[in-house]
Scaffold this active site. Structure first.
Site, short mmCIF file in Angstrom:
data_model
loop_
_atom_site.label_atom_id
_atom_site.label_comp_id
_atom_site.label_asym_id
_atom_site.label_seq_id
_atom_site.Cartn_x
_atom_site.Cartn_y
_atom_site.Cartn_z
N ASN A 142 -5.26 12.61 0.93
CA ASN A 142 -4.27 11.64 1.62
C ASN A 142 -5.20 10.94 2.60
O ASN A 142 -6.38 11.09 2.71
CB ASN A 142 -3.20 12.25 2.69
N LYS A 143 -4.39 9.88 3.58
CA LYS A 143 -5.27 9.18 4.29
C LYS A 143 -6.16 9.97 5.23
O LYS A 143 -5.97 11.03 5.88
CB LYS A 143 -4.38 8.40 5.25
N ARG A 145 -7.39 -0.14 -6.70
CA ARG A 145 -7.60 0.77 -5.88
C ARG A 145 -7.89 1.97 -6.57
O ARG A 145 -7.06 2.56 -7.46
CB ARG A 145 -6.45 0.80 -4.58
N GLN A 178 -1.95 2.40 10.04
CA GLN A 178 -0.50 2.48 9.37
C GLN A 178 0.49 3.06 10.14
O GLN A 178 1.60 2.86 9.81
CB GLN A 178 -0.85 3.10 8.12
N ARG A 201 0.82 -1.17 0.12
CA ARG A 201 -0.04 0.05 0.17
C ARG A 201 0.82 1.37 0.02
O ARG A 201 2.08 1.16 0.00
CB ARG A 201 -0.98 0.08 1.19
N GLY A 202 0.17 2.45 0.04
CA GLY A 202 1.05 3.65 -0.24
C GLY A 202 1.25 3.77 -1.54
O GLY A 202 1.62 3.02 -2.35
N ALA A 203 0.88 5.28 -2.14
CA ALA A 203 0.66 5.58 -3.36
C ALA A 203 1.90 5.06 -4.30
O ALA A 203 1.74 4.32 -5.40
CB ALA A 203 0.51 6.96 -3.59
N ASP A 208 -1.88 10.77 -1.80
CA ASP A 208 -2.21 9.74 -2.60
C ASP A 208 -2.66 10.25 -4.06
O ASP A 208 -2.50 9.84 -5.31
CB ASP A 208 -3.45 9.00 -2.16
O1 MRU Z 1 -4.64 3.10 2.31
P1 MRU Z 1 -2.89 3.46 2.19
O2 MRU Z 1 -2.14 2.95 3.20
O3 MRU Z 1 -2.40 3.01 0.78
O4 MRU Z 1 -2.89 5.05 2.36
C1 MRU Z 1 -1.54 5.68 1.93
C2 MRU Z 1 -1.47 6.93 2.22
O5 MRU Z 1 -2.50 7.69 2.63
C3 MRU Z 1 -0.14 7.61 2.22
O6 MRU Z 1 0.08 8.57 3.06
C4 MRU Z 1 0.06 8.01 0.83
O7 MRU Z 1 -0.11 7.08 -0.14
C5 MRU Z 1 1.40 8.53 0.52
S1 MRU Z 1 2.72 7.43 0.54
C6 MRU Z 1 4.24 7.92 0.08
#
Ligand code: MRU
Length: 367
Positions: free
Chosen positions: A254-255, A90, A203, A53-55, A244
């Site tokens: 973002n999250k 996603r 996370q 996960r994470g963009a 993201d």
């Molecule tokens: O749902 P996730 O864990 O994929 O969400 C991740 C985030 O929101 C991160 O902050 C974002 O992807 C930036 S990662 C460099």
């Protein structure tokens, strides 16, 4: 970054030369397990179920998914079917589409018998680029931390609050929000991180805290609601988060929970910076309300993974049977609440003109 003293990336080619290894992030921080991906469905599942996960890491996994697809069926039909399957995994992180488009652009103009090799080369290049971009973000962000450190009396740390995991585990290496922090720490600057736990999937406490521990960066895990209080009491110098998807006008997705941290930072005159690889900018959108917000399963709200006193890792229920659950996974922080965007080309204001001036070759393009 180093895991138990050994430098590692979060995605790499297996020793067999074709399958792809990742780290299963769903069982952190209790277990560290490597999983091998051998097909497009494997990659799609790894993204949907959030083993990765994470963009940026979602994009890198999709890129290798295209390489695995070309190994099986390098026809135009095989290419577009893999693109569609991976793209559907996603909805919010735009790096997914960015990586798939980059792979497709390289592959479509090649004869079929060259596509497999080219796909592996391009996926590896995309991963190397991610490492270089995040390192550059770290160099620029480091200057902000250095400037704050100069205002501190001896022994006083620079206190940085972060949300979710925009760290090593969200990228191929370095992380985005953590990159300036790791660089500052490695330089001997006194940094301390407030780590938001980041419900519902945690996370922050499962991933960011684990990383900071591995790297020896001083930190405290806090519940998501503690940030405002800490800001009111002068205990936060700087907020750094990831994203993201960031629109052409500087609105940042973002999250879930990031927006509330930005509001609290604004109310307390605390700088709120977003680390932004250019692969995360969606120049086709001019307003954050247009960003699709992923709605995830309610079980992420009702249940948490934890370790019992006897060492057993288990999932426990928090909510009453029958209570309806809602789980929006991301929110949008309006550009007016963002102090600046830390990109690989430097730090800019979160606005249309500044972003277009920094990335003129991308501005005005559909993503
Ligand atoms: O749902 P996730 O864990 O994929 O969400 C991740 C985030 O929101 C991160 O902050 C974002 O992807 C930036 S990662 C460099």
């Amino acid at each position: 970054m180093k895991v138990n003293g050994t430098p590692m990336r979060t995605i790499w080619l297996n020793d067999d030369g074709w399958s792809v290894d990742i780290i299963d992030q769903t069982i952190f921080p209790f277990c560290f397990e490597i999983v091998t991906l051998r097909s497009v469905p494997d990659c799609a599942r790894a993204i949907t179920d959030m083993l990765v996960r994470g963009a940026p890491l979602i994009g890198a996994t999709a890129a290798y998914g295209m390489a695995l697809a070309m190994r099986k069926d390098a026809s135009d039909a095989g290419l577009s079917s893999a693109y569609e399957v991976l793209h559907a995994t996603r909805p919010t992180a735009i790096n997914l589409k960015w990586a798939l488009d980059r792979m497709r652009a390289v592959l479509l103009c090649l004869p079929q018998n060259q596509r497999e090799a080219a796909a592996y080369t391009e996926a590896a290049r995309l991963c190397d680029d991610d490492v270089a971009v995040n390192s550059a973000i770290g160099d620029h962000g480091l200057e902000l931390i250095k400037a704050i450190a100069k205002t501190k009396t001896a022994g006083e740390p620079v206190n940085i609050l972060t949300h979710c995991n925009a760290g090593w585990l969200a990228t191929v290496d370095w992380g985005t929000a953590t990159s300036p922090i790791y660089k500052a720490h490695d330089l001997g600057l006194n940094v301390h991180v407030w780590v938001d736990e980041t419900r519902p999937r945690n996370q922050g406490d499962a991933l960011t805290a684990w990383e900071l521990n591995q790297h020896g960066v001083p930190h405290h895990v806090i519940v998501d609601n503690a940030g405002g209080h800490l800001m009111q009491h002068g205990k936060v110098d700087l907020v750094i988060v990831g994203t993201d998807r960031t629109c052409a006008n500087g609105d940042v997705c973002n999250k879930i929970g990031t927006y509330l941290k930005a509001l609290a930072a604004h109310d307390n005159n605390i700088p709120f910076y977003v680390t932004l690889p250019s692969s995360t900018i969606d120049f086709s959108l001019n307003d954050g309300v247009q960003i699709p917000i992923e709605e995830r399963d309610g079980s992420e709200v009702s249940h948490v993974l934890g370790r019992a006193e006897d060492g057993t890792v288990l999932k426990v229920q928090l909510t009453p049977d029958g209570s309806p659950l809602a789980n929006p996974a991301f929110d949008v922080t309006p550009a007016r609440l963002v102090t600046g965007l830390i990109t690989e080309r430097g730090i800019v204001a979160a606005d249309t003109a500044a972003l277009a001036a920094l990335f003129p070759e991308r501005a005005g393009q559909a993503h």
